[in-house]
Design a protein around this motif. Structure first.
Motif, PDB file in Angstrom:
ATOM      1  N   ARG A  39      55.564  42.888  31.158  1.00 32.75           N
ATOM      2  CA  ARG A  39      55.009  41.819  30.325  1.00 32.75           C
ATOM      3  C   ARG A  39      53.481  41.782  30.321  1.00 32.75           C
ATOM      4  O   ARG A  39      52.890  41.234  29.395  1.00 32.75           O
ATOM      5  CB  ARG A  39      55.608  40.476  30.721  1.00 32.75           C
ATOM      6  N   HIS A  40      52.838  42.381  31.324  1.00 28.89           N
ATOM      7  CA  HIS A  40      51.374  42.384  31.377  1.00 28.89           C
ATOM      8  C   HIS A  40      50.786  43.752  31.045  1.00 28.89           C
ATOM      9  O   HIS A  40      49.578  43.952  31.176  1.00 28.89           O
ATOM     10  CB  HIS A  40      50.892  41.924  32.757  1.00 28.89           C
ATOM     11  N   ARG A  41      51.604  44.677  30.635  1.00 26.82           N
ATOM     12  CA  ARG A  41      51.123  46.017  30.264  1.00 26.82           C
ATOM     13  C   ARG A  41      50.488  45.958  28.876  1.00 26.82           C
ATOM     14  O   ARG A  41      50.642  44.968  28.157  1.00 26.82           O
ATOM     15  CB  ARG A  41      52.288  47.006  30.263  1.00 26.82           C
ATOM     16  N   PRO A  42      49.811  47.033  28.479  1.00 26.19           N
ATOM     17  CA  PRO A  42      49.227  47.060  27.128  1.00 26.19           C
ATOM     18  C   PRO A  42      50.297  46.813  26.055  1.00 26.19           C
ATOM     19  O   PRO A  42      51.479  47.128  26.244  1.00 26.19           O
ATOM     20  CB  PRO A  42      48.654  48.474  27.012  1.00 26.19           C
ATOM     21  N   ALA A  43      49.873  46.265  24.937  1.00 23.47           N
ATOM     22  CA  ALA A  43      50.784  45.832  23.877  1.00 23.47           C
ATOM     23  C   ALA A  43      51.810  46.891  23.463  1.00 23.47           C
ATOM     24  O   ALA A  43      52.989  46.562  23.315  1.00 23.47           O
ATOM     25  CB  ALA A  43      49.994  45.339  22.669  1.00 23.47           C
ATOM     26  N   PRO A  44      51.438  48.162  23.272  1.00 24.03           N
ATOM     27  CA  PRO A  44      52.461  49.134  22.842  1.00 24.03           C
ATOM     28  C   PRO A  44      53.572  49.329  23.880  1.00 24.03           C
ATOM     29  O   PRO A  44      54.742  49.434  23.525  1.00 24.03           O
ATOM     30  CB  PRO A  44      51.678  50.434  22.643  1.00 24.03           C
ATOM     31  N   LEU A  45      53.214  49.333  25.161  1.00 19.59           N
ATOM     32  CA  LEU A  45      54.225  49.482  26.211  1.00 19.59           C
ATOM     33  C   LEU A  45      55.095  48.233  26.315  1.00 19.59           C
ATOM     34  O   LEU A  45      56.310  48.317  26.476  1.00 19.59           O
ATOM     35  CB  LEU A  45      53.558  49.776  27.555  1.00 19.59           C
ATOM     36  N   ARG A  46      54.448  47.080  26.214  1.00 17.89           N
ATOM     37  CA  ARG A  46      55.185  45.811  26.245  1.00 17.89           C
ATOM     38  C   ARG A  46      56.160  45.745  25.067  1.00 17.89           C
ATOM     39  O   ARG A  46      57.327  45.370  25.228  1.00 17.89           O
ATOM     40  CB  ARG A  46      54.192  44.651  26.202  1.00 17.89           C
ATOM     41  N   ALA A  54      57.501  48.277  23.477  1.00 20.52           N
ATOM     42  CA  ALA A  54      58.587  49.242  23.710  1.00 20.52           C
ATOM     43  C   ALA A  54      59.626  48.655  24.661  1.00 20.52           C
ATOM     44  O   ALA A  54      60.837  48.807  24.441  1.00 20.52           O
ATOM     45  CB  ALA A  54      58.022  50.543  24.269  1.00 20.52           C
ATOM     46  N   ALA A  55      59.161  47.988  25.708  1.00 20.99           N
ATOM     47  CA  ALA A  55      60.094  47.391  26.670  1.00 20.99           C
ATOM     48  C   ALA A  55      60.910  46.278  26.008  1.00 20.99           C
ATOM     49  O   ALA A  55      62.120  46.174  26.231  1.00 20.99           O
ATOM     50  CB  ALA A  55      59.330  46.849  27.870  1.00 20.99           C
ATOM     51  N   LEU A  56      60.273  45.482  25.188  1.00 24.09           N
ATOM     52  CA  LEU A  56      60.987  44.401  24.499  1.00 24.09           C
ATOM     53  C   LEU A  56      61.950  44.958  23.453  1.00 24.09           C
ATOM     54  O   LEU A  56      63.040  44.409  23.253  1.00 24.09           O
ATOM     55  CB  LEU A  56      59.990  43.432  23.857  1.00 24.09           C
ATOM     56  N   ALA A  57      61.579  46.050  22.795  1.00 23.61           N
ATOM     57  CA  ALA A  57      62.433  46.646  21.763  1.00 23.61           C
ATOM     58  C   ALA A  57      63.736  47.179  22.346  1.00 23.61           C
ATOM     59  O   ALA A  57      64.748  47.256  21.637  1.00 23.61           O
ATOM     60  CB  ALA A  57      61.687  47.753  21.037  1.00 23.61           C
ATOM     61  N   ARG A  58      63.718  47.546  23.602  1.00 23.75           N
ATOM     62  CA  ARG A  58      64.944  48.059  24.240  1.00 23.75           C
ATOM     63  C   ARG A  58      66.026  46.994  24.328  1.00 23.75           C
ATOM     64  O   ARG A  58      67.212  47.320  24.346  1.00 23.75           O
ATOM     65  CB  ARG A  58      64.629  48.572  25.643  1.00 23.75           C
ATOM     66  N   LEU A  59      65.638  45.733  24.389  1.00 26.41           N
ATOM     67  CA  LEU A  59      66.623  44.665  24.557  1.00 26.41           C
ATOM     68  C   LEU A  59      67.587  44.582  23.372  1.00 26.41           C
ATOM     69  O   LEU A  59      68.797  44.723  23.558  1.00 26.41           O
ATOM     70  CB  LEU A  59      65.925  43.331  24.826  1.00 26.41           C
ATOM     71  N   PRO A  60      67.098  44.385  22.144  1.00 21.54           N
ATOM     72  CA  PRO A  60      68.049  44.321  21.022  1.00 21.54           C
ATOM     73  C   PRO A  60      68.669  45.677  20.677  1.00 21.54           C
ATOM     74  O   PRO A  60      69.708  45.721  20.026  1.00 21.54           O
ATOM     75  CB  PRO A  60      67.210  43.780  19.862  1.00 21.54           C
ATOM     76  N   LEU A  61      68.063  46.774  21.123  1.00 23.58           N
ATOM     77  CA  LEU A  61      68.613  48.105  20.848  1.00 23.58           C
ATOM     78  C   LEU A  61      69.986  48.287  21.491  1.00 23.58           C
ATOM     79  O   LEU A  61      70.799  49.083  21.006  1.00 23.58           O
ATOM     80  CB  LEU A  61      67.649  49.190  21.342  1.00 23.58           C
ATOM     81  N   GLN A  62      70.268  47.538  22.537  1.00 24.12           N
ATOM     82  CA  GLN A  62      71.573  47.666  23.185  1.00 24.12           C
ATOM     83  C   GLN A  62      72.708  47.272  22.239  1.00 24.12           C
ATOM     84  O   GLN A  62      73.801  47.826  22.322  1.00 24.12           O
ATOM     85  CB  GLN A  62      71.638  46.814  24.455  1.00 24.12           C
TER      86      GLN A  62
END
Length: 126
Positions: A91-98, A100-108
């Protein structure tokens, strides 16, 4: 996606690639293992990689495809907490990494539906 005759092989390929990557580059996976799980994160990384390889083999073979695809859908649900862990940790990483991590949630969701569709199609063909 589930209606294509290539769909089961694409799913098997995705699972195989993910499984191999757990062994080839385990460190990023180790970091996503929820801290509530007992034992070493590396053990969980290797175990989940082995499960993905077994599921890939099962989905690739018509005889075991339906059962393996149902197990794959359950597996995708089961690894969701790792994706949540990653989103929290990043959650505190640079915007593109954050992002990507958030995009994985609905991808399931489409992954689960894809696996269920592969199982259903195989059952209809049998």
């Amino acid at each position: 996606m589930s209606g294509s005759p290539r769909s089961p092989l694409l799913l098997a390929g995705l699972l195989a690639a993910a499984g191999v990557s757990h062994f080839a580059r385990p460190r990023p996976y180790d970091a996503t293992i929820p801290r509530l799980l007992p034992g070493s994160p590396r053990t969980w990384t290797y175990a989940s990689g082995a499960v993905e390889l077994a599921l890939a083999a099962g989905v690739a073979l018509p005889r075991t495809r339906a059962a393996a695809a149902r197990a794959t859908a359950a597996f995708f649900v089961g690894v969701f907490p790792a994706n949540v862990q990653m989103a929290v940790d990043w959650r505190h990483r640079p915007a593109p990494l954050r992002a990507a991590a958030l995009a994985r949630l609905p991808l399931q969701v489409p992954l689960v539906l894809w696996a269920r569709g592969v199982a259903r199609n195989q059952e209809e063909q049998s």
